[in-house]
Scaffold this active site. Structure first.
Site, PDB file in Angstrom:
ATOM      1  N   GLN A  95       0.869  -1.174   0.000  1.00 45.10           N
ATOM      2  CA  GLN A  95       0.000   0.000   0.000  1.00 45.10           C
ATOM      3  C   GLN A  95       0.913   1.233   0.000  1.00 45.10           C
ATOM      4  O   GLN A  95       1.427   1.637   1.032  1.00 45.10           O
ATOM      5  CB  GLN A  95      -0.913  -0.023   1.233  1.00 45.10           C
ATOM      6  CG  GLN A  95      -2.015   0.999   1.222  1.00 45.10           C
ATOM      7  CD  GLN A  95      -2.893   0.914   2.472  1.00 45.10           C
ATOM      8  OE1 GLN A  95      -2.522   0.321   3.478  1.00 45.10           O
ATOM      9  NE2 GLN A  95      -4.059   1.517   2.401  1.00 45.10           N
ATOM     10  N   HIS A 101      -7.583   2.688  -0.491  1.00 51.07           N
ATOM     11  CA  HIS A 101      -7.879   2.985  -1.892  1.00 51.07           C
ATOM     12  C   HIS A 101      -8.088   1.695  -2.660  1.00 51.07           C
ATOM     13  O   HIS A 101      -7.464   0.680  -2.393  1.00 51.07           O
ATOM     14  CB  HIS A 101      -6.794   3.845  -2.554  1.00 51.07           C
ATOM     15  CG  HIS A 101      -5.410   3.295  -2.496  1.00 51.07           C
ATOM     16  ND1 HIS A 101      -4.630   3.316  -1.359  1.00 51.07           N
ATOM     17  CD2 HIS A 101      -4.644   2.723  -3.453  1.00 51.07           C
ATOM     18  CE1 HIS A 101      -3.450   2.788  -1.615  1.00 51.07           C
ATOM     19  NE2 HIS A 101      -3.434   2.401  -2.889  1.00 51.07           N
ATOM     20  N   HIS A 103      -8.169   0.048  -6.466  1.00 49.50           N
ATOM     21  CA  HIS A 103      -7.725   0.190  -7.853  1.00 49.50           C
ATOM     22  C   HIS A 103      -8.800  -0.376  -8.768  1.00 49.50           C
ATOM     23  O   HIS A 103      -9.270  -1.495  -8.559  1.00 49.50           O
ATOM     24  CB  HIS A 103      -6.440  -0.615  -8.094  1.00 49.50           C
ATOM     25  CG  HIS A 103      -5.291  -0.174  -7.269  1.00 49.50           C
ATOM     26  ND1 HIS A 103      -4.312   0.670  -7.746  1.00 49.50           N
ATOM     27  CD2 HIS A 103      -4.921  -0.475  -6.000  1.00 49.50           C
ATOM     28  CE1 HIS A 103      -3.402   0.878  -6.818  1.00 49.50           C
ATOM     29  NE2 HIS A 103      -3.753   0.193  -5.737  1.00 49.50           N
TER      30      HIS A 103
END
Length: 143
Positions: A95, A101, A103
């Site tokens: 990370q 987050h 992708h």
């Protein structure tokens, strides 16, 4: 204190303090093009609230977060004419930014992506990145 001063680049992008090729933003998430995409049109979806991992995301935020991830995945396919998407998340290991987050990577048959080796590419310039972001953003309106 600003998000930039706080040190989290994703918070800064979500707050509009750092420039990005933004695809979508609301009170829940910001979605923008990865600056080192696996393939052009690779979008990162981040919660506006700063949390480092999926385990840190409050249970009541999980559904709204993933509803937006789902919409972005559909928009990447529609907007870019991709055959599919690869949707992935790292928690701590690999990370690069310690802010949750997801992708969303456009995929096509024989695109060369194998296993978990993610070669990176670059946009020719800001105009090309803006074009990819616009295509995904426009497709989001159709989702």
């Amino acid at each position: 204190m600003s998000a930039v001063a706080g040190g989290c680049p994703f918070c800064a992008v979500a707050a509009g303090e750092l420039p990005a090729a933004t695809v979508f933003s609301d009170g829940v998430v910001a979605a923008f093009l990865d600056t080192r995409p696996v393939f052009k049109g690779h979008v990162l979806v981040v919660p506006h609230a700063h949390v480092e991992t999926l385990a840190d995301l409050p249970p009541e935020a999980v559904g709204p977060y993933f509803t937006r991830v789902q919409a972005v995945a559909v928009a990447v396919e529609k907007g870019l004419g991709a055959a599919g998407t690869f949707v992935a998340m790292n928690n701590r290991i690999s990370q690069s930014v310690p802010h949750l987050h997801t992708h969303v990577v456009p995929r096509n048959p024989k695109d060369g992506l194998r296993g978990f080796f993610w070669p990176r590419t670059k946009y020719a310039d800001d105009a090309e990145a803006a074009d990819y972001a616009s295509r995904v953003r426009d497709a989001l309106g159709e989702v």
